[in-house]
Design an enzyme around this catalytic site. Sequence first.
Site, short mmCIF file in Angstrom:
data_model
loop_
_atom_site.label_atom_id
_atom_site.label_comp_id
_atom_site.label_asym_id
_atom_site.label_seq_id
_atom_site.Cartn_x
_atom_site.Cartn_y
_atom_site.Cartn_z
N PRO A 99 37.22 1.42 55.29
CA PRO A 99 37.39 -0.02 55.18
C PRO A 99 37.80 -0.60 56.53
O PRO A 99 38.73 -0.06 57.15
CB PRO A 99 38.48 -0.21 54.12
CG PRO A 99 39.04 1.14 53.84
CD PRO A 99 38.14 2.18 54.44
N GLY A 105 41.75 3.07 61.36
CA GLY A 105 41.06 3.51 62.58
C GLY A 105 39.56 3.34 62.52
O GLY A 105 38.81 4.10 63.16
N ALA A 109 36.68 5.08 65.03
CA ALA A 109 35.76 6.06 64.43
C ALA A 109 34.31 5.64 64.67
O ALA A 109 33.46 6.48 65.01
CB ALA A 109 36.05 6.19 62.94
N ASP A 150 44.29 6.32 67.84
CA ASP A 150 43.13 6.21 66.93
C ASP A 150 41.94 6.99 67.48
O ASP A 150 41.27 7.71 66.76
CB ASP A 150 42.71 4.74 66.77
CG ASP A 150 43.62 3.98 65.84
OD1 ASP A 150 44.74 4.46 65.62
OD2 ASP A 150 43.21 2.92 65.34
O1 PMV Z 1 45.59 -0.74 62.82
P1 PMV Z 1 45.07 0.47 63.53
O2 PMV Z 1 44.44 1.50 62.67
O3 PMV Z 1 44.18 0.11 64.69
O4 PMV Z 1 46.38 1.22 64.17
C1 PMV Z 1 47.07 0.60 65.23
C2 PMV Z 1 48.22 1.46 65.68
C3 PMV Z 1 49.13 0.75 66.69
O5 PMV Z 1 50.17 1.68 67.03
C4 PMV Z 1 49.76 -0.48 66.08
C5 PMV Z 1 48.39 0.34 67.96
C6 PMV Z 1 47.96 1.52 68.82
O6 PMV Z 1 47.09 1.30 69.66
O7 PMV Z 1 48.50 2.63 68.69
#
Ligand code: PMV
Length: 318
Positions: A99, A105, A109, A150
């Site tokens: 999703p 991530g 991906a 990610d």
């Molecule tokens: O929301 P996502 O899956 O892109 O995760 C972001 C994670 C953070 O720590 C908030 C940002 C990062 O770049 O690590």
Amino acid sequence: MKSTSASHSGKAHGKIILIGEHAVVYGEPAIAIPFKAASVEVIIKKTDRPVTITSNYYAGALSKAPKELNYLSVLLQKISSDFKKTIDHIDINITSHIPPERGMGSSAAVSMAFVQALLSYFDISLEKEQLLYYVDLSEKIIHGNPSGIDARITSSEEPLFYKKGYVFESLPLNISGYLVVADTGETGQTSRAVADVAKALKNNYEIAEPLIRHIGELTLKAKSAIFNNDLYTLGRTLSKAHESLKQLTVSNNSLDQLVKTALEAGALGAKLTGGGRGGCMIALATSRKKAESIEHKLLKQGAAKTWIHRLKGEDINE
Ligand code: PMV
């Protein structure tokens, strides 16, 4: 990566951040888990038309794609120019079961699978670190100042203990227990949340900085709880991390409500996962039975979708 001469494919999967999000941007460690229940495949084929893209989100010429897909054009141009290849007529087909904008991530991906497929199409083979350079580049376009976690977890088979600028460590989760993952159904706002944390550090340093450092300490505590198979300490540590993330203003009502529901339903700990302000939360449970009961309550509370992830071993939704 399985490709034929006519069709070139790249695959990657989603991720769950167990603990450390946001603080990881500022040099603190984080722990992330590959989430294979959510995967993506990109297939590139030669066509006789200009570059086209087919995805759930958009189908048509890449040149007319919405700005959210800019990163694909940038990657295409960068890789073509770095390796002196001409971008000829290709069709990029993206099948994603992750999703989007839920802290799982999805963008990293898709970038990883796309870069793999494109390199296969150009018949170029690269080391993992070079591949990650391109995925980090696209994450910068999407998220502004990504930590890189990610990008690394989307192609990793193992959970990772990660610190920006350091070699990432595999961290097998030799711990019993289950994670319930619940989607609020609301799109997260990673780049805005990351930008707001940066603003808080600039304008309210005395408050924001200790919160970031505290999340880093909690991540180290979680790591040692995992080594000691101490599910109870891990649970309490996750909940404390949620409180700090809340104070950093990256949670929202839906996430807080699902966290509360999970704790009332007997979770050992619960927190948002990923960028926050929507997206997903996780809850830790001692057994599958307990996880199913927490899942039931989360769905009743309005969660849009849930998954049960067994920590020891890789099975998801067995
Ligand atoms: O929301 P996502 O899956 O892109 O995760 C972001 C994670 C953070 O720590 C908030 C940002 C990062 O770049 O690590």
